[in-house]
Design a protein around this motif. Sequence first.
Motif, mmCIF file in Angstrom:
data_model
loop_
_atom_site.group_PDB
_atom_site.id
_atom_site.type_symbol
_atom_site.label_atom_id
_atom_site.label_comp_id
_atom_site.label_asym_id
_atom_site.label_seq_id
_atom_site.Cartn_x
_atom_site.Cartn_y
_atom_site.Cartn_z
ATOM 1 N N ALA A 183 64.497 28.222 36.069
ATOM 2 C CA ALA A 183 63.827 27.028 36.301
ATOM 3 C C ALA A 183 64.351 25.982 35.561
ATOM 4 O O ALA A 183 64.318 24.832 36.043
ATOM 5 N N GLU A 184 64.898 26.328 34.184
ATOM 6 C CA GLU A 184 65.427 25.128 33.523
ATOM 7 C C GLU A 184 66.795 24.916 33.889
ATOM 8 O O GLU A 184 67.132 23.600 34.023
ATOM 9 N N ARG A 185 67.502 25.913 34.502
ATOM 10 C CA ARG A 185 68.905 25.283 35.282
ATOM 11 C C ARG A 185 68.577 24.419 36.519
ATOM 12 O O ARG A 185 69.168 23.550 36.719
ATOM 13 N N ALA A 186 67.282 24.561 37.060
ATOM 14 C CA ALA A 186 66.978 23.666 38.183
ATOM 15 C C ALA A 186 66.108 22.340 37.580
ATOM 16 O O ALA A 186 65.890 21.570 38.501
ATOM 17 N N LYS A 187 66.021 22.320 36.318
ATOM 18 C CA LYS A 187 65.460 20.878 35.781
ATOM 19 C C LYS A 187 64.088 20.778 35.985
ATOM 20 O O LYS A 187 63.343 19.915 36.253
ATOM 21 N N PHE A 188 63.306 21.796 36.222
ATOM 22 C CA PHE A 188 61.914 21.954 36.363
ATOM 23 C C PHE A 188 61.235 21.228 35.044
ATOM 24 O O PHE A 188 61.924 21.322 34.212
ATOM 25 N N ASP A 189 60.153 20.690 35.295
ATOM 26 C CA ASP A 189 59.471 19.986 33.832
ATOM 27 C C ASP A 189 58.918 21.186 33.107
ATOM 28 O O ASP A 189 58.815 20.981 32.089
ATOM 29 N N ALA A 190 58.388 22.366 33.548
ATOM 30 C CA ALA A 190 57.753 23.515 32.822
ATOM 31 C C ALA A 190 57.711 24.639 33.546
ATOM 32 O O ALA A 190 57.658 24.870 34.824
ATOM 33 N N VAL A 191 57.473 25.683 32.485
ATOM 34 C CA VAL A 191 57.185 27.186 33.381
ATOM 35 C C VAL A 191 55.496 26.834 32.803
ATOM 36 O O VAL A 191 55.024 26.618 31.808
ATOM 37 N N PHE A 192 54.696 27.712 33.810
ATOM 38 C CA PHE A 192 53.271 27.766 33.250
ATOM 39 C C PHE A 192 52.753 29.366 33.658
ATOM 40 O O PHE A 192 53.177 30.029 34.519
ATOM 41 N N PHE A 193 51.791 29.705 32.658
ATOM 42 C CA PHE A 193 51.294 30.936 32.703
ATOM 43 C C PHE A 193 49.674 30.660 32.898
ATOM 44 O O PHE A 193 49.221 30.198 31.785
ATOM 45 N N ALA A 194 49.118 31.113 33.836
ATOM 46 C CA ALA A 194 47.742 31.433 33.976
ATOM 47 C C ALA A 194 47.202 32.571 32.782
ATOM 48 O O ALA A 194 48.005 33.318 32.478
ATOM 49 N N ASP A 195 45.918 32.745 32.875
ATOM 50 C CA ASP A 195 45.477 33.799 31.902
ATOM 51 C C ASP A 195 44.100 34.323 32.095
ATOM 52 O O ASP A 195 43.282 33.418 32.672
ATOM 53 N N SER A 196 43.944 35.438 31.869
ATOM 54 C CA SER A 196 42.558 35.700 31.726
ATOM 55 C C SER A 196 42.373 36.865 30.643
ATOM 56 O O SER A 196 43.101 37.654 30.638
ATOM 57 N N VAL A 197 41.128 36.909 30.019
ATOM 58 C CA VAL A 197 41.120 37.833 29.019
ATOM 59 C C VAL A 197 40.362 39.091 29.216
ATOM 60 O O VAL A 197 39.319 39.565 28.505
ATOM 61 N N SER A 198 40.712 39.760 30.427
ATOM 62 C CA SER A 198 40.098 40.985 30.732
ATOM 63 C C SER A 198 40.982 41.613 31.710
ATOM 64 O O SER A 198 41.805 41.144 32.315
ATOM 65 N N VAL A 199 40.678 42.983 32.005
ATOM 66 C CA VAL A 199 41.278 43.422 33.336
ATOM 67 C C VAL A 199 39.974 43.588 34.251
ATOM 68 O O VAL A 199 38.721 43.822 33.926
ATOM 69 N N ARG A 200 40.200 42.891 35.419
ATOM 70 C CA ARG A 200 39.126 42.662 36.485
ATOM 71 C C ARG A 200 38.977 44.225 37.117
ATOM 72 O O ARG A 200 39.644 44.196 38.239
ATOM 73 N N ASP A 201 38.452 45.160 36.507
ATOM 74 C CA ASP A 201 38.396 46.593 36.789
ATOM 75 C C ASP A 201 37.378 46.930 37.675
ATOM 76 O O ASP A 201 36.899 47.987 37.663
ATOM 77 N N THR A 202 36.560 45.955 38.442
ATOM 78 C CA THR A 202 35.252 46.487 39.130
ATOM 79 C C THR A 202 35.577 47.121 40.066
ATOM 80 O O THR A 202 34.682 47.954 40.388
ATOM 81 N N HIS A 203 36.832 47.332 40.565
ATOM 82 C CA HIS A 203 37.086 48.107 41.706
ATOM 83 C C HIS A 203 38.573 48.662 41.475
ATOM 84 O O HIS A 203 39.512 48.120 41.926
ATOM 85 N N VAL A 204 38.339 49.835 40.584
ATOM 86 C CA VAL A 204 39.607 50.543 40.226
ATOM 87 C C VAL A 204 40.704 50.989 41.318
ATOM 88 O O VAL A 204 41.827 50.596 41.083
ATOM 89 N N PRO A 205 40.010 51.578 42.448
ATOM 90 C CA PRO A 205 41.072 51.983 43.174
ATOM 91 C C PRO A 205 41.934 51.065 44.002
ATOM 92 O O PRO A 205 43.148 51.152 44.216
ATOM 93 N N SER A 206 41.388 49.762 43.996
ATOM 94 C CA SER A 206 42.482 48.667 44.767
ATOM 95 C C SER A 206 43.175 48.110 43.659
ATOM 96 O O SER A 206 44.269 47.917 43.852
ATOM 97 N N LEU A 207 42.648 48.021 42.422
ATOM 98 C CA LEU A 207 43.239 47.536 41.371
ATOM 99 C C LEU A 207 44.500 48.293 40.955
ATOM 100 O O LEU A 207 45.679 47.595 40.618
ATOM 101 N N SER A 208 44.396 49.571 41.111
ATOM 102 C CA SER A 208 45.429 50.402 40.831
ATOM 103 C C SER A 208 46.585 50.123 41.702
ATOM 104 O O SER A 208 47.798 50.806 41.357
ATOM 105 N N ARG A 209 46.438 49.399 42.860
ATOM 106 C CA ARG A 209 47.559 49.226 43.649
ATOM 107 C C ARG A 209 48.138 47.830 43.764
ATOM 108 O O ARG A 209 48.862 47.266 44.474
ATOM 109 N N THR A 210 47.798 47.136 42.505
ATOM 110 C CA THR A 210 48.162 45.681 42.274
ATOM 111 C C THR A 210 48.686 45.838 40.925
ATOM 112 O O THR A 210 48.799 46.445 40.189
ATOM 113 N N ALA A 211 49.770 44.651 40.693
ATOM 114 C CA ALA A 211 50.372 44.561 39.267
ATOM 115 C C ALA A 211 49.721 43.552 38.525
ATOM 116 O O ALA A 211 50.248 42.591 37.899
ATOM 117 N N ARG A 212 48.347 43.550 38.479
ATOM 118 C CA ARG A 212 47.673 42.517 37.845
ATOM 119 C C ARG A 212 46.810 42.955 36.608
ATOM 120 O O ARG A 212 46.326 42.275 36.124
#
Lengths: 457, 457
Positions: free
Chosen positions: A50-79
């Motif tokens: 991104a810096e090579r391409a002169k982007f203004d910034a990198v950005f990270f979203a965040d949450s302070v939990s695992v959204r594990d209310t449905h583990v079978p589907s969660l276990s198939r994502t990289a979240r």
Amino acid sequence: MSAAPRRAGQLSLGAFLMETGHHIAAWRHPDAHAAGGLDFAHYAELAQTAERAKFDAVFFADSVSVRDTHVPSLSRTARADHFEPITLLSALSVVTKHIGLIATVSTSFNEPYNVARKFASLDYLSGGRSGWNLVTSSTETEAHNFSLDKHLDHALRYERAKEFYDVVSGLWDSWEDDAFIRDKASGLYFDPQKLHTLDYRGKHFKVRGPLNVARSPQGWPVVVQAGASEAGRELAAQTAEVIFVAHQTLDEARQFYRDVKGRLARYGRRPEHLKIMPGIFPVIGRTQEEAQEKFDALQALIHPSVGLQLLANMSGGLDLSQYPVDGPVPDLPETNGGKSRQRLLLDLARRDNLTIRDLYLRIAGARGHQQVIGTPQSIADQLQQWYEEEGADGFNIMSPWLPGGLDEFVQYVVPELQRRGLFRTEYTGRTLREHLGLPRPANRYATQREDALRVAS
Amino acid sequence: MSAAPRRAGQLSLGAFLMETGHHIAAWRHPDAHAAGGLDFAHYAELAQTAERAKFDAVFFADSVSVRDTHVPSLSRTARADHFEPITLLSALSVVTKHIGLIATVSTSFNEPYNVARKFASLDYLSGGRSGWNLVTSSTETEAHNFSLDKHLDHALRYERAKEFYDVVSGLWDSWEDDAFIRDKASGLYFDPQKLHTLDYRGKHFKVRGPLNVARSPQGWPVVVQAGASEAGRELAAQTAEVIFVAHQTLDEARQFYRDVKGRLARYGRRPEHLKIMPGIFPVIGRTQEEAQEKFDALQALIHPSVGLQLLANMSGGLDLSQYPVDGPVPDLPETNGGKSRQRLLLDLARRDNLTIRDLYLRIAGARGHQQVIGTPQSIADQLQQWYEEEGADGFNIMSPWLPGGLDEFVQYVVPELQRRGLFRTEYTGRTLREHLGLPRPANRYATQREDALRVAS
């Protein structure tokens, strides 16, 4: 292309980075780095790209939990496993020189003194490149990690957020810019006149100060927000310098842009001091067909349990897991969750004669952000139009998979934007504020003293 | 030298880094980097110096306030502006490869979910080199930055600290070591059986979990403590793997060592799984005279207002600022602050016929830690004796000024220790645990399952 008079200036670009990419099945893409979420080398490479391409910034979203209310589907994502953003950005400050570093930190689950300090510290580490994406957080799973039975009410969250901002920005002014003298000969390290105690007393916080970090290179780290509700817009009009937002259409984007920019005068602020940056989810091909094929290939990687859970989340509880995924969408009784959204989905299925799989594929992808599937030219056309017609001051690029998706954007779309004069070819400033064209805030106490002197003279 | 049988193994070394150095006037030393407190290059150089010498770790103390109760003296010290330690260590992880990275974070002014996450994240960034110095904090100025009128009682602080530790260590076990499969073909990213919800419910915290960081390279980051009170020793015996401590004499050190190691059996722990590392403040000369001259030169840089404030702090309020600094210590009525400490100081002044300046110079220096002024040989003799006679498992080196003080220790004392076989000449492990000879904790849930299997079979 727009017939409007050509808008001056250049647009801003942020690289909104997320583990293996923004598509829900990104980690299964053959070229995605599936273990990237906790691999520093992965992020170092992305930030440098991104810096090579002169982007203004990198950005990270965040949450302070695992959204594990449905583990079978969660276990198939990289979240579920990823770096904490402040630690990650601190490390990235060392392997980059120019690009801004923006992290999300919640006002609901932190103390303002700690947050003021971390961003000031990051601003020093990076030589003036830090930015704070102020969020109030919205999920119960987060509240449950912080000794709360349920999350604070929306209104109360925003009230706390405003106080939080007042404390943080107040603490950032604890020291005037020239407070530290460090004169070995006289033994004076700082000028006591230039140290200020905030002594904040509000409904949610009592914070004395001063901050134990000198005023940072940017004066204040850049303040970013992402709330689109009425309370969110109003807080942004008072306090935000950048807004990250999700829009599906240019009309919607223009309406939001006009609305928020229109609120600024009330707070003595100028429209150009708040940058509005919608998210864009670009899928790039040499031809439209190739781009579509790439997108379809990603979509085909969505496991049905992940797709069904997307539908359940989006509709507030619609459970289609007992029906054949390639069969028709059944006519279900509405649940209590979100009746209007359920009706919308069911009507859509009926109208277009969709299977259950068709239906979840319709809503998978950019999570409410603009999905652009096309050639470098057609994508640049669209960004240009949104920029020129005042739907956006810039864009937050949400690559479908990483690192390849960002590589392609940098290799094909950025040069096209540069050719059109819409994006920088070199960094001209040093700090994130300078990249974004934002003013450096004056220290309130220095200003008061200058005002007093003016009155006295 | 001791007549005791030679103790096997090798000692540990930590570099306890502090802005411009540990001496209160360090920043005025001609070679000190006066603006080092907020200069990343300064710390990068220090950490790399310590790593070249094969130190186990660098360590940063912390407090979440400016101790500005007496600004005139504070303004003559370099204690008011410095990096926040987690951001600093995250950046240092990039410019080092082997050395451990230990930061202080208070259990009184943070939430355990955030702390568990940051240290796990740092552990990933550094490839298994992070350590958490758990403190309860002790100053009112800190409490005032966190919406508290006064600090929590000592007993309540320790009760909260124990719960905090239980939550943090519990969250570090949220995922078993092999939970993440990331199998692109099947679409399974993690094994749902290896995800565990803590569901902690205590008096101070209710934390559901799981943590959104995978189990970190060290299993748990190394847990360090520094409390010497009865409650502090007991908490350390239950939970600490390293103790940083301040002792003035070998007798005192041996007594503490025996006491704390003696408490471990009660918690099913082995003595070698808790390392005791007193602080050492070394002033190094080619001769004893040269070392003494170096120390005297530093002492001469203490501004009287700083010296008088040291006296006031140490005695709980003795105010000598109205008397000539090179005159005799007057016989003052005792204040309410700390009568026994005041009596001690006044008696000392009377006995040795000290001026006010003499008196504050006596207490300036190592802040209660062992001050060793001598040649590389005599300093190594002393470290060897403390190690062999079980006053210490290693030492936290508190260089009087930086960077020069650390450079000298690394150039002259470390080779002497290596020559005697007391310190490593190469790193043999990869992680901080391996440097310190500490076991990697097993995941509690994996252990439970294995136990259950054993019972069932």
